[in-house]
Design a protein around this motif. Structure first.
Motif, PDB file in Angstrom:
ATOM      1  N   GLY A 112       0.794  -1.219   0.000  1.00 44.07           N
ATOM      2  CA  GLY A 112       0.000   0.000   0.000  1.00 44.07           C
ATOM      3  C   GLY A 112       0.824   1.265   0.000  1.00 44.07           C
ATOM      4  N   ILE A 113       2.062   1.174  -0.488  1.00 45.50           N
ATOM      5  CA  ILE A 113       2.959   2.328  -0.499  1.00 45.50           C
ATOM      6  C   ILE A 113       2.850   3.048  -1.840  1.00 45.50           C
ATOM      7  CG2 ILE A 113       5.354   3.085  -0.304  1.00 45.50           C
ATOM      8  CD1 ILE A 113       5.914   0.579   1.330  1.00 45.50           C
ATOM      9  N   ALA A 114       2.655   4.352  -1.793  1.00 43.12           N
ATOM     10  CA  ALA A 114       2.593   5.147  -3.016  1.00 43.12           C
ATOM     11  C   ALA A 114       3.969   5.197  -3.676  1.00 43.12           C
ATOM     12  CB  ALA A 114       2.106   6.560  -2.715  1.00 43.12           C
ATOM     13  N   ILE A 115       3.983   5.120  -4.992  1.00 46.91           N
ATOM     14  CA  ILE A 115       5.245   5.066  -5.737  1.00 46.91           C
ATOM     15  C   ILE A 115       5.496   6.410  -6.405  1.00 46.91           C
ATOM     16  CG2 ILE A 115       6.529   3.907  -7.568  1.00 46.91           C
ATOM     17  CD1 ILE A 115       4.845   1.465  -7.129  1.00 46.91           C
ATOM     18  N   HIS A 116       6.656   6.988  -6.146  1.00 51.32           N
ATOM     19  CA  HIS A 116       7.055   8.218  -6.829  1.00 51.32           C
ATOM     20  C   HIS A 116       7.701   7.854  -8.164  1.00 51.32           C
ATOM     21  CE1 HIS A 116       9.213  12.005  -7.629  1.00 51.32           C
ATOM     22  NE2 HIS A 116       8.267  12.548  -6.871  1.00 51.32           N
ATOM     23  N   SER A 117       7.508   8.696  -9.150  1.00 55.05           N
ATOM     24  CA  SER A 117       8.056   8.413 -10.477  1.00 55.05           C
ATOM     25  C   SER A 117       9.566   8.268 -10.455  1.00 55.05           C
ATOM     26  CB  SER A 117       7.658   9.535 -11.449  1.00 55.05           C
ATOM     27  OG  SER A 117       6.257   9.627 -11.572  1.00 55.05           O
ATOM     28  N   LEU A 118      10.228   9.029  -9.584  1.00 55.25           N
ATOM     29  CA  LEU A 118      11.684   8.941  -9.501  1.00 55.25           C
ATOM     30  C   LEU A 118      12.120   7.557  -9.026  1.00 55.25           C
ATOM     31  CD1 LEU A 118      14.228  10.619  -9.934  1.00 55.25           C
ATOM     32  CD2 LEU A 118      14.124  11.304  -7.544  1.00 55.25           C
ATOM     33  N   THR A 119      11.308   6.917  -8.191  1.00 55.47           N
ATOM     34  CA  THR A 119      11.606   5.554  -7.748  1.00 55.47           C
ATOM     35  C   THR A 119      11.574   4.589  -8.920  1.00 55.47           C
ATOM     36  OG1 THR A 119      10.599   6.045  -5.599  1.00 55.47           O
ATOM     37  CG2 THR A 119      10.932   3.726  -6.152  1.00 55.47           C
TER      38      THR A 119
END
Length: 336
Positions: A112-119
């Motif tokens: 349930g962790i939001a993903i940043h585009s940089l990741t």
């Protein structure tokens, strides 16, 4: 008789005009079409979150930017391996990035962790570097360029198979997103994504352009490049890093896109009738952007409102060019 300078100028004008026409065409066409008057009014008016500003413009800019990045990455790889069929997709580099991004998405989505585009960009870069490392190890053992390309294709199949295996462990709600992304698409691009990909791609393109002179020397052979003062080890590392960053950025935001990195550099070399990096690098960026704009236009409008996979469209136009290159090389006895 036309001078080379005149031809180069004419070719760049043609690419700029073609890109501008495709840009305008993409903005106006789609499941919701805009008349010229409506288009001008919307563009001159304040930005909003409607179809034009909120959905279509970010997607179009992403197609132009990432298409150019993928073509430049292909040119750098072709220079590195001295192989006209080398490219991020053919060598399995895009598949390695795809595998890494899939692992990151499944691992974070399941918690349930939001993903940043940089990741995603970082994960794709690590995956592309892993595939590139395997290719480099194989290149020391496999001297025939044809076998090296086949090895890259096999690596791509292995990475794709592992990716499919990983996706089976994803939640049902995320499988659709993973599947759509893995097919390659510019849809769902936001302005934040456009800003981030610009911050990644622009410096890489600038550094690649600054390497134009060493690339030109390297094209004439390692010995010649060394005599010209090029540090071969650092130069090869720079090519690997830049090509991996560009291809990883494309994969992170749009998924794996096939044949653009192989076909566009050769189209540009044929158009300009030269392989000079000072000319071909910007030509590849413009040509790759135009090529992806054209393919994305077809993907959006052919069966509107349903989108096609961008890789399906690029393969239709890019694969014949690759087949022609392979046949031409065989007809010349396998010479580059």
């Amino acid at each position: 008789m036309k001078t080379p300078v005149f031809r180069y100028t004419l070719c760049f004008i043609l690419l700029v005009v073609l890109s501008a026409v495709l840009l305008v065409w993409n903005i106006g066409a789609g499941s919701v079409a805009f008349t010229p008057c409506e288009l001008i009014a919307a563009l001159l008016g304040p930005p909003d979150q409607g179809i034009l500003w909120g959905i279509r413009l970010p997607r179009i800019l992403a197609a132009a930017l990432l298409g150019g990045a993928l073509a430049v990455s292909g040119f750098l790889l072709q220079t590195f391996f001295a192989n006209p069929i080398a490219g991020p997709f053919v060598l399995g580099i895009s598949s390695g990035a795809k595998l890494a991004v899939s692992l990151v998405m499944v691992a974070l989505f399941s918690r349930g962790i939001a993903i940043h585009s940089l990741t995603l960009v970082a994960g794709a870069f690590l995956g592309s570097m892993l595939s590139m490392g395997i290719i480099l190890l194989l290149s020391r053992q496999v001297r025939q360029q044809g076998l090296l390309v086949v090895s890259g294709v096999m690596i791509g199949y292995i990475c794709s198979a592992i990716t499919d295996f990983v996706v089976t462990f994803a939640d049902d709600s995320n499988i659709v997103n993973l599947h759509n992304w893995s097919q390659g698409s510019f849809s769902g691009t936001s302005w934040d994504d456009v800003r981030l990909m610009t911050w990644v791609v622009a410096p890489a393109l600038a550094l690649a352009f600054l390497l134009s002179k060493p690339i030109g020397a390297y094209q004439l052979g390692e010995v010649y490049a060394q005599n010209m003062g090029v540090n071969i080890r650092r130069f090869r590392v720079a090519l690997i890093l830049l090509s991996s960053i560009l291809s990883a950025c494309v994969t992170a935001f749009a998924g794996p896109i096939s044949f653009v990195g192989v076909a566009v550099p050769h189209l540009m070399k044929g158009l300009f009738r030269t392989a000079k990096p000072l000319l071909i690098l910007p030509a590849c960026f413009l040509g790759g952007g135009a090529f992806c704009l054209f393919c994305d236009l077809i993907a959006r409008t052919a069966f509107a409102p349903r989108d096609m996979s961008i890789s399906s469209v690029t393969a239709v136009f890019g694969a014949p060019i690759v087949l022609y290159l392979m046949a031409a090389r065989r007809g010349r006895g396998g010479t580059a």
